[in-house]
Design an enzyme around this catalytic site. Structure first.
Site, short mmCIF file in Angstrom:
data_model
loop_
_atom_site.label_atom_id
_atom_site.label_comp_id
_atom_site.label_asym_id
_atom_site.label_seq_id
_atom_site.Cartn_x
_atom_site.Cartn_y
_atom_site.Cartn_z
N ARG A 70 76.35 30.66 99.68
CA ARG A 70 76.85 29.73 98.75
C ARG A 70 75.78 28.93 98.16
O ARG A 70 75.06 28.08 98.43
CB ARG A 70 77.85 28.87 99.28
N GLY A 71 75.48 29.51 96.58
CA GLY A 71 74.42 28.85 95.89
C GLY A 71 74.34 27.22 95.93
O GLY A 71 73.27 26.70 96.40
N ASP A 73 75.10 25.13 98.08
CA ASP A 73 74.92 24.59 99.39
C ASP A 73 73.36 24.88 99.77
O ASP A 73 72.99 23.86 100.36
CB ASP A 73 75.94 25.30 100.31
N THR A 74 72.97 25.95 99.62
CA THR A 74 71.46 26.27 100.11
C THR A 74 70.45 26.76 99.46
O THR A 74 69.66 27.12 99.78
CB THR A 74 71.85 26.97 101.43
N ARG A 75 70.97 27.08 98.16
CA ARG A 75 69.99 28.00 97.18
C ARG A 75 68.78 27.27 97.19
O ARG A 75 67.54 27.83 97.43
CB ARG A 75 70.45 28.15 95.69
N GLY A 102 72.44 41.56 82.65
CA GLY A 102 73.12 42.59 81.83
C GLY A 102 73.92 43.55 82.89
O GLY A 102 74.68 44.21 82.57
N GLU A 136 81.79 39.28 99.18
CA GLU A 136 80.37 39.84 99.79
C GLU A 136 80.78 40.10 101.05
O GLU A 136 80.28 40.86 101.71
CB GLU A 136 79.29 38.92 99.78
#
Length: 213
Positions: A70-71, A73-75, A102, A136
């Protein structure tokens, strides 16, 4: 703030930095071991995959590791550190920023999942709030069930495995929100598929940020 307070804060920060680095080291080490010990039998099984999964053909996997996370949260923390640690170890690792501009997002992500040998799922507090993440995960567990050589490694970052496995707390709230807040046809079946994937993934051997299991 006095010298004692400053020393205390410095000590705490140093501790968490050491702990964070240790967890990354352990996880990266395990991934390296998994990557280096795929057996001849597993490669033979992977080569027998059907044309519906071209990434798993006898030409081998395109990636060694795929990271689902989850971006927000932890990216910018755990996941990015893990990504670059693996890259420095010459392990072909996929994160979503690898997609071409694209390119169809869902198709690109699913192709990358099918084409990765080890599938790492970083479960965090808000993972289940993202339908992208849940889709995912469903795809990841589908690949595992097909028996084509994929390995799934769950990482529990700030959440307990039981919360993910039983869908309690934030996970339950997120799933209820998805089901009640969508007019999509077949949403109940989709949510059930997400729940099954969460239960299955969280039942696997993995790591959490508090205790290495």
């Amino acid at each position: 703030m006095g010298h004692v307070g400053e020393f205390f804060l410095t000590t705490i920060n140093d501790f968490f930095f050491f702990f964070f680095s240790f967890i990354l080291f352990v996880l990266a080490f395990v991934l390296c071991c998994c990557w280096g010990h795929i057996t001849v039998l597993e490669r033979t099984q992977a080569s027998a995959a059907s044309a519906s999964c071209p990434s798993c053909s006898d030409s081998g996997f395109r990636y060694d590791v795929f990271i689902s996370f989850r971006g927000p949260d932890t990216r910018n923390g755990f996941t990015s550190h893990l990504f670059y640690t693996l890259r420095r170890a010459k392990i072909r690792t996929f994160m979503d920023h690898e997609l071409e501009k694209g390119e169809d997002i869902a198709g690109g992500l699913f192709d990358a999942i099918e084409g990765a040998k080890i599938l790492v799922v970083v479960f965090s507090e808000n993972y289940a709030s993202s339908t992208w993440c849940l889709d995912e995960l469903a795809k990841i567990m589908e690949c595992r069930r097909r028996g084509r050589g994929h390995r799934v490694l769950p990482v529990f970052y700030g959440v307990k495995p039981v919360e993910v496995r039983r869908q309690t707390g934030r996970y339950e709230a997120a799933l209820v929100m998805h089901q009640n807040g969508s007019q999509e046809k077949g949403i109940a079946e989709k949510v059930k598929r997400w729940r099954d994937a969460l239960t299955e993934a969280a039942s696997l051997f993995g790591y959490d940020s508090d205790v290495v299991r």
